[in-house]
Design a protein around this motif. Structure first.
Motif, PDB file in Angstrom:
ATOM      1  N   ARG A 323      42.129  -2.620  42.586  1.00  0.00           N
ATOM      2  CA  ARG A 323      42.024  -3.723  43.398  1.00  0.00           C
ATOM      3  C   ARG A 323      41.221  -3.401  44.652  1.00  0.00           C
ATOM      4  N   LEU A 324      41.541  -2.086  45.266  1.00  0.00           N
ATOM      5  CA  LEU A 324      41.000  -1.621  46.368  1.00  0.00           C
ATOM      6  C   LEU A 324      39.202  -1.527  46.279  1.00  0.00           C
ATOM      7  N   ALA A 325      38.969  -1.112  45.095  1.00  0.00           N
ATOM      8  CA  ALA A 325      37.611  -0.920  44.648  1.00  0.00           C
ATOM      9  C   ALA A 325      36.737  -2.320  44.466  1.00  0.00           C
ATOM     10  N   LYS A 326      37.439  -3.120  43.951  1.00  0.00           N
ATOM     11  CA  LYS A 326      36.873  -4.617  43.781  1.00  0.00           C
ATOM     12  C   LYS A 326      36.745  -5.184  45.344  1.00  0.00           C
ATOM     13  N   GLN A 327      37.221  -4.754  46.128  1.00  0.00           N
ATOM     14  CA  GLN A 327      37.244  -5.116  47.504  1.00  0.00           C
ATOM     15  C   GLN A 327      36.175  -4.354  48.375  1.00  0.00           C
ATOM     16  N   GLY A 328      35.739  -3.198  47.897  1.00  0.00           N
ATOM     17  CA  GLY A 328      34.738  -2.385  48.447  1.00  0.00           C
ATOM     18  C   GLY A 328      35.279  -1.378  49.366  1.00  0.00           C
ATOM     19  N   LYS A 329      36.747  -1.105  49.077  1.00  0.00           N
ATOM     20  CA  LYS A 329      37.250  -0.282  50.134  1.00  0.00           C
ATOM     21  C   LYS A 329      37.686   1.310  49.459  1.00  0.00           C
ATOM     22  N   VAL A 330      36.571   1.945  48.853  1.00  0.00           N
ATOM     23  CA  VAL A 330      36.511   3.106  48.446  1.00  0.00           C
ATOM     24  C   VAL A 330      36.426   4.118  49.214  1.00  0.00           C
ATOM     25  N   PRO A 331      37.381   5.223  49.515  1.00  0.00           N
ATOM     26  CA  PRO A 331      37.202   6.275  50.231  1.00  0.00           C
ATOM     27  C   PRO A 331      36.232   7.208  49.853  1.00  0.00           C
ATOM     28  N   ALA A 332      35.793   8.186  50.736  1.00  0.00           N
ATOM     29  CA  ALA A 332      34.734   9.251  50.194  1.00  0.00           C
ATOM     30  C   ALA A 332      35.179  10.380  49.325  1.00  0.00           C
ATOM     31  N   LYS A 333      36.569  10.887  49.932  1.00  0.00           N
ATOM     32  CA  LYS A 333      36.980  11.734  49.001  1.00  0.00           C
ATOM     33  C   LYS A 333      38.601  11.493  48.412  1.00  0.00           C
ATOM     34  N   VAL A 334      38.354  11.445  47.087  1.00  0.00           N
ATOM     35  CA  VAL A 334      39.727  10.856  46.343  1.00  0.00           C
ATOM     36  C   VAL A 334      40.097  12.045  45.410  1.00  0.00           C
ATOM     37  N   ALA A 335      41.297  12.364  45.204  1.00  0.00           N
ATOM     38  CA  ALA A 335      41.806  13.027  43.960  1.00  0.00           C
ATOM     39  C   ALA A 335      42.756  12.238  42.884  1.00  0.00           C
ATOM     40  N   PHE A 336      42.154  12.220  41.678  1.00  0.00           N
ATOM     41  CA  PHE A 336      42.976  11.578  40.730  1.00  0.00           C
ATOM     42  C   PHE A 336      43.754  12.652  39.947  1.00  0.00           C
ATOM     43  N   VAL A 337      45.151  12.028  40.120  1.00  0.00           N
ATOM     44  CA  VAL A 337      46.170  13.158  39.282  1.00  0.00           C
ATOM     45  C   VAL A 337      46.436  12.418  38.042  1.00  0.00           C
ATOM     46  N   LEU A 338      46.346  13.085  36.835  1.00  0.00           N
ATOM     47  CA  LEU A 338      46.408  12.391  35.678  1.00  0.00           C
ATOM     48  C   LEU A 338      47.919  12.537  34.925  1.00  0.00           C
ATOM     49  N   SER A 339      48.636  13.624  35.476  1.00  0.00           N
ATOM     50  CA  SER A 339      49.735  13.887  34.990  1.00  0.00           C
ATOM     51  C   SER A 339      50.913  14.208  36.254  1.00  0.00           C
ATOM     52  N   PRO A 340      52.219  14.162  36.050  1.00  0.00           N
ATOM     53  CA  PRO A 340      53.177  14.611  37.145  1.00  0.00           C
ATOM     54  C   PRO A 340      53.106  15.852  37.313  1.00  0.00           C
ATOM     55  N   GLY A 341      52.470  17.024  36.783  1.00  0.00           N
ATOM     56  CA  GLY A 341      52.051  18.250  37.288  1.00  0.00           C
ATOM     57  C   GLY A 341      53.140  19.241  37.473  1.00  0.00           C
ATOM     58  N   ALA A 342      54.571  19.008  37.223  1.00  0.00           N
ATOM     59  CA  ALA A 342      55.515  19.668  37.527  1.00  0.00           C
ATOM     60  C   ALA A 342      55.129  21.096  36.842  1.00  0.00           C
ATOM     61  N   LYS A 343      55.371  22.003  37.567  1.00  0.00           N
ATOM     62  CA  LYS A 343      55.133  23.319  37.029  1.00  0.00           C
ATOM     63  C   LYS A 343      55.939  23.725  35.534  1.00  0.00           C
ATOM     64  N   GLU A 344      55.008  24.351  34.634  1.00  0.00           N
ATOM     65  CA  GLU A 344      55.280  24.537  33.563  1.00  0.00           C
ATOM     66  C   GLU A 344      55.566  23.321  32.383  1.00  0.00           C
ATOM     67  N   SER A 345      54.962  22.032  32.781  1.00  0.00           N
ATOM     68  CA  SER A 345      54.871  20.861  32.274  1.00  0.00           C
ATOM     69  C   SER A 345      53.519  20.480  32.025  1.00  0.00           C
ATOM     70  N   ASP A 346      53.203  20.165  30.697  1.00  0.00           N
ATOM     71  CA  ASP A 346      51.813  19.677  30.288  1.00  0.00           C
ATOM     72  C   ASP A 346      51.928  18.261  29.832  1.00  0.00           C
ATOM     73  N   LYS A 347      52.832  17.376  30.346  1.00  0.00           N
ATOM     74  CA  LYS A 347      52.993  16.025  30.145  1.00  0.00           C
ATOM     75  C   LYS A 347      52.189  15.127  31.000  1.00  0.00           C
ATOM     76  N   ASP A 348      51.944  14.051  30.361  1.00  0.00           N
ATOM     77  CA  ASP A 348      51.395  13.164  31.129  1.00  0.00           C
ATOM     78  C   ASP A 348      52.326  12.010  31.688  1.00  0.00           C
TER      79      ASP A 348
END
Length: 754
Positions: A323-348
């Motif tokens: 929604r932000l992107a459609k409004q043109g409000k995209v920051p310059a530096k963005v991290a996309f996190v694809l999984s919960p990332g808890a240590k020793e976990s490879d689940k999405d």
């Protein structure tokens, strides 16, 4: 009809080389039917041989003892006015004989164990024919062909459009004021044509315009489905204004015990004052089938506290970022996190599938597109999934300046001055990372609308929702692989986000499939036949109600909610909901439920047709009830691979293990059978059952009958259940051998000879 029998034995494909033909014909004679032989019944001459009997002698019930009933089906189809029963002497007998070792000559003598197998299968086939009646399809008085589509997003628009193109009237019900759904908020959509490397402009407005201009489609926005009663071909649907309370909004689910107390006046009815489930609302609109396209919502990610959602500013979900992107409000530096990332976990994240990977790539493109000089997009993943042509888009994003990807476990997201710091461990770069960004986007999955509440308020005995079987993590599914789009409620088909997390292109394919399923269902109801998985079956369960004790087992155990209750609490069948699995038949302790070509008496008589030697401890007999969907094909393939099969077992095909009535087991054991085995599909985490719960239900029943056997002085281990997949043809001989060895160790049934 008055039956005129014709029994025919094929001696080809090695059958005549392994078995004594005269002995097989003699087995048929024992049942009162004379058998004729031919060396190739499936050939033109063989078919003519049978057709001549049909023409000259009025044969209308044909018994073919040859190859498996799963093959040569057209060759042995003699029209709707002729009953045809097949006995499997090829895959289950002749082809299970061990080949002679190299250098050895084949024996010219018939093995008596093999011969006894063949003769038993002949007797069982003839018995089955004798107990089979000609089915009469169930005909509805009035059939309704209009299709209801619930939801006006991409899935609903596509399903409605495709059904309308096929000539069917369609009504779309959408709770929002406008059509289009979440796609109205998309900035771009994924590539749909070669070379699949550039995002495209959304076409949702064009889709809406086409639907609104279609004369076959009625659109009702700002509305919701309050209640769905009836069955395929006659769904009675009440539609209400969105957000307005309805007396059908939340009918309480009542257990069997609670209903009995309500009927006796011992418990207050929680649904008192509400319209009874079995009544139809006279003001409702009639439909033939329903397409459920109610979509999805972003899955909750707040439980992963280390990622900061809801606690740290500028941590957003992918849906919020779009929604932000459609409004043109995209920051310059963005991290996309694809999984919960808890240590020793490879689940999405939950409800992800491959679509969240695709969305991350699309949104990373926004970052570098809107910030050509300074844009940096960091994609941190455990799994990157880009199936099919999407792989080309992925490769293009890999090569794009400013886009960085690595497999890593995100362990912390925290505020860092005016920005955010993302800590990641175990990256492919071989080092832990701390990335400074302006925003963090969490790849929230697409949670189906059916996960928490019934989006379709069914007036069914088993309740208003789909979740009563608790197998599919919130998805309204029945058999995801073998029967896509179908649900556990016949005539209701799912597509889009309510079926699985998927892209726009996948959703459109899904919706087309669901529309075709809805059409197929209507036309099947019109012909009086069943839908998948026994597509075209003309039979349906016949209830001998005068002996019904109202125990409710059939209504509770039916996997598809085909049975309601009438005002007296007696089972009320809905034949067009029925999938013909026979689970109700297996559930009934009074044995009052039967099909024209599949009945308690038929299978029981087939068991009794097996000869049980009472004077030879080397000739034990084990009855094996075999599911027609996985186990029977596996046995056929085992035979085709010429795997040796134990000669002490006799296979009896059943529609589903759920249809196995325990009286068959009791009768088998009391008549001297040494063991009984149920061979069917896997259930639980490895669920494969075409009828959803058949194997699981049968296992529970067998546990109960084990206690009964123990009270009779028989070992409960004489009866068992084994799960196999359709691909286990190489394993099934060993599985059966193992069970037979257990029976041999126990010795003969002490009831043998009584």
């Amino acid at each position: 009809m008055d039956k005129v029998y014709g029994a025919y034995l094929c001696t080809g494909c090695g059958i005549g080389d392994v078995l004594d033909v005269d002995g097989l014909k003699g087995a048929a004679s024992e049942t009162g039917i004379e058998m004729k032989e031919h060396d190739c019944l499936c050939g033109a001459a063989g078919r003519a041989f049978i057709e001549q009997d049909i023409a000259d002698n009025g044969v209308n019930t044909v018994v073919v003892c040859a190859c498996s009933p799963r093959v040569m089906q057209e060759e042995f189809n003699f029209g709707e006015s002729t009953i045809t029963v097949r006995g499997n002497l090829r895959e289950h007998v002749a082809w299970t004989v061990a080949e002679p070792a190299e250098g050895e000559e084949a024996s010219e003598e018939t093995d008596e164990f093999i011969q006894e197998m063949g003769e038993d299968y002949v007797r069982m086939a003839v018995t089955r024919a004798q107990k089979t009646e000609m089915p009469e399809p169930y005909q509805m008085e009035t059939l309704h062909r209009e299709i209801l589509v619930m939801g006006g997003g991409i899935a609903g628009l596509t399903a409605a459009g495709e059904a309308a193109k096929a000539g069917y009237k369609v009504t779309i019900v959408e709770k929002e004021a406008v059509l289009g759904g979440k796609a109205l908020g998309w900035r771009k959509m994924f590539p749909t044509s070669y070379p699949y490397n550039a995002l495209e402009e959304p076409n949702i407005e064009q889709m809406v315009a086409e639907v609104q201009a279609n004369a076959n489609i009625t659109v009702r926005t700002g509305a919701e489905v309050a209640r769905v009663a009836g069955a395929p071909g006659a769904f009675n649907v009440t539609i209400k204004e969105a957000g307005v309370a309805s007396e059908w909004d939340a009918p309480a689910k009542v257990t069997v015990d609670e209903q009995e107390k309500i009927d006796k006046g011992e418990l207050e009815d929680p649904n008192a004052g509400m319209i009874k489930y079995t009544e139809l609302n006279p003001d409702g609109q009639m439909f033939g089938a329903v397409v459920l396209a109610t979509g999805w919502k972003p899955a909750d990610v707040s439980e992963f506290e280390h990622l900061g959602y809801g606690q740290v500013q500028n941590v957003v979900t992918n849906a919020e970022f779009e929604r932000l992107a459609k409004q043109g409000k995209v920051p310059a530096k963005v991290a996309f996190v694809l999984s919960p990332g808890a240590k020793e976990s490879d689940k999405d994240f939950p409800f992800c599938n491959s679509v969240t990977s695709m969305v991350a790539l699309k949104q990373a493109n926004y970052v570098v597109e809107d910030n050509p000089e300074t844009g940096q997009a960091f994609i941190l993943y455990q799994h990157m999934r880009t199936p099919g042509n999407a792989e080309l888009f992925y490769k293009g994003m890999q090569a794009k300046d400013g886009v960085f990807m690595t497999k890593a476990a995100v362990t912390k997201v925290e505020a860092n001055g005016s920005g955010l710091a993302v800590t990641a461990e175990d990256s492919l770069l071989g080092e832990d990372l701390v990335i400074d960004v302006d925003m963090v986007v969490l790849a929230a999955g697409m949670e189906p609308t059916t996960a928490e509440e019934p989006m379709i308020n069914l007036a069914y005995r088993q309740g208003p929702a789909f979740l009563d079987l608790d197998l599919f993590d919130g998805y309204a599914d029945s058999h995801f692989i073998c029967f896509p789009y179908e649900t556990r409620r016949t005539g209701v088909y799912t597509c889009g986000g309510v079926r699985k997390a998927e892209t726009m292109e996948e959703t459109m394919d899904d919706a087309t499939g669901a529309a075709l399923k809805a059409i197929q269902c209507i036309e099947s109801a019109n012909r009086g036949v069943s839908v998948h998985p026994r597509s075209g079956d003309q039979t349906y369960p016949d209830f001998f109600m005068s002996r019904c004790t109202q125990c409710k087992r059939c209504t509770e155990e039916c996997p598809f909610g085909a049975l309601d209750d009438d005002e007296k609490g007696t089972p009320l069948p809905n034949p067009t909901r029925c999938r013909r699995c026979g689970t109700c038949m297996g559930a009934c302790p009074e044995r009052i439920i039967n099909f024209a070509d599949y009945s308690i008496d038929m299978i029981g008589s087939m068991v009794k047709a097996i000869e049980v030697p009472d004077d030879d401890e080397d000739k034990l007999r084990i009855a094996v009830f075999v599911c027609e969907n996985d186990a029977y094909p596996a046995l056929d393939m085992s035979g085709m691979h010429r795997n040796k099969m134990n000669t002490l077992v006799r296979f009896i095909p059943v529609r589903c293990l759920g249809s196995v009535n325990m009286v068959w087991i009791k009768d088998a054991m009391s008549s001297g059978m040494d063991g009984a085995l149920l061979l069917g599909c896997k259930y639980g985490d490895d669920y494969q059952c075409h009828f959803v719960k058949g194997s699981e239900i049968a296992t529970k029943r067998m546990e109960n009958i084990g206690e009964t056997l123990g009270s009779l002085g028989l070992e409960p281990e004489r009866c068992g259940v084994r799960e196999i997949a359709i691909s286990d043809y190489d394993k099934v001989p060993a599985i059966i051998d193992e069970f037979v060895e257990e029976i041999i160790e126990m010795g003969p049934n002490p009831f043998k000879g009584f």
